[in-house]
Design a protein around this motif. Structure first.
Motif, PDB file in Angstrom:
ATOM      1  N   UNK B  48       0.834  -1.210   0.000  1.00 45.30           N
ATOM      2  CA  UNK B  48       0.000   0.000   0.000  1.00 45.30           C
ATOM      3  C   UNK B  48       0.864   1.253   0.000  1.00 45.30           C
ATOM      4  N   UNK B  49       1.776   1.317  -0.961  1.00 41.21           N
ATOM      5  CA  UNK B  49       2.603   2.522  -1.090  1.00 41.21           C
ATOM      6  C   UNK B  49       3.051   2.663  -2.537  1.00 41.21           C
ATOM      7  N   UNK B  50       3.843   3.659  -2.813  1.00 37.30           N
ATOM      8  CA  UNK B  50       4.342   3.864  -4.180  1.00 37.30           C
ATOM      9  C   UNK B  50       5.851   3.850  -4.186  1.00 37.30           C
ATOM     10  N   UNK B  51       6.445   3.244  -3.203  1.00 41.46           N
ATOM     11  CA  UNK B  51       7.881   3.303  -2.980  1.00 41.46           C
ATOM     12  C   UNK B  51       8.553   2.056  -3.593  1.00 41.46           C
ATOM     13  N   UNK B  52       8.734   1.016  -2.813  1.00 41.24           N
ATOM     14  CA  UNK B  52       9.272  -0.237  -3.349  1.00 41.24           C
ATOM     15  C   UNK B  52       8.570  -1.420  -2.698  1.00 41.24           C
ATOM     16  N   UNK B  53       8.595  -2.557  -3.403  1.00 43.70           N
ATOM     17  CA  UNK B  53       7.936  -3.769  -2.930  1.00 43.70           C
ATOM     18  C   UNK B  53       8.879  -4.949  -3.105  1.00 43.70           C
ATOM     19  N   UNK B  54       8.939  -5.819  -2.094  1.00 41.95           N
ATOM     20  CA  UNK B  54       9.738  -7.026  -2.172  1.00 41.95           C
ATOM     21  C   UNK B  54       8.857  -8.233  -1.868  1.00 41.95           C
ATOM     22  N   UNK B  55       8.994  -9.292  -2.660  1.00 41.60           N
ATOM     23  CA  UNK B  55       8.238 -10.524  -2.432  1.00 41.60           C
ATOM     24  C   UNK B  55       9.184 -11.623  -1.984  1.00 41.60           C
ATOM     25  N   UNK B  56       8.821 -12.352  -0.930  1.00 44.51           N
ATOM     26  CA  UNK B  56       9.562 -13.540  -0.527  1.00 44.51           C
ATOM     27  C   UNK B  56       8.826 -14.734  -1.114  1.00 44.51           C
ATOM     28  N   UNK B  57       9.521 -15.510  -1.920  1.00 44.64           N
ATOM     29  CA  UNK B  57       8.888 -16.531  -2.760  1.00 44.64           C
ATOM     30  C   UNK B  57       9.514 -17.893  -2.478  1.00 44.64           C
ATOM     31  N   UNK B  58       8.695 -18.910  -2.246  1.00 47.70           N
ATOM     32  CA  UNK B  58       9.222 -20.244  -1.935  1.00 47.70           C
ATOM     33  C   UNK B  58       8.532 -21.299  -2.794  1.00 47.70           C
ATOM     34  N   UNK B  59       9.225 -22.414  -2.955  1.00 51.01           N
ATOM     35  CA  UNK B  59       8.649 -23.575  -3.615  1.00 51.01           C
ATOM     36  C   UNK B  59       8.088 -24.487  -2.549  1.00 51.01           C
TER      37      UNK B  59
END
Lengths: 63, 63, 63
Positions: B48-59
């Motif tokens: 909920x921002x316009x800055x930066x986004x990081x996703x933690x992704x796993x199998x």
């Protein structure tokens, strides 16, 4: 025929707590007002606010 | 010879969305300005921002 | 007889870093003061603050 199942799903609730369904473990929480959080008893997200709480729940390590 | 594969990895992008690669599921998100987040369509983090986004992704739960 | 093992567990520490135990991977972090976070070297949570850091650690994709 097997039912399709999701490996991960989210649950949301108003207030400070959100629970994962049976068979799922909580892996992270998101909180209204960006509050800090902790996971209690493997499947409950607790946010340090009174707004809303979301739990990210996955099926992992089932044996 | 099998290629070594990571069970979990992170992806980052500027703006409000970050996507996991094919074969990975989003398990949590981190947001610039500590914004609240949600996961959409199993593999997309939305902050909920316009800055930066990081996703933690796993199998997980691959069958 | 196999020992019962937890698929996910949390570790907490004061300061900006928290590490997962051997055999666990970090899937998300929670930070004091609701700071933003990143995961370093698969098993370390780094929070952008000097308060406290918690790592959520799970056993996934072990092969």
């Amino acid at each position: 025929m097997e039912k399709a199942t999701k490996s991960c799903t989210s649950t949301n609730s108003s207030g400070s707590y959100a629970n994962c369904q049976s068979g799922y473990l909580a892996v992270s929480c998101s909180c209204g007002n960006s509050a800090s959080w902790e996971i209690k008893s493997e499947k409950t997200c607790h946010c340090a606010n009174q707004d809303w709480t979301s739990a990210r729940c996955c099926k992992i390590g089932k044996k």
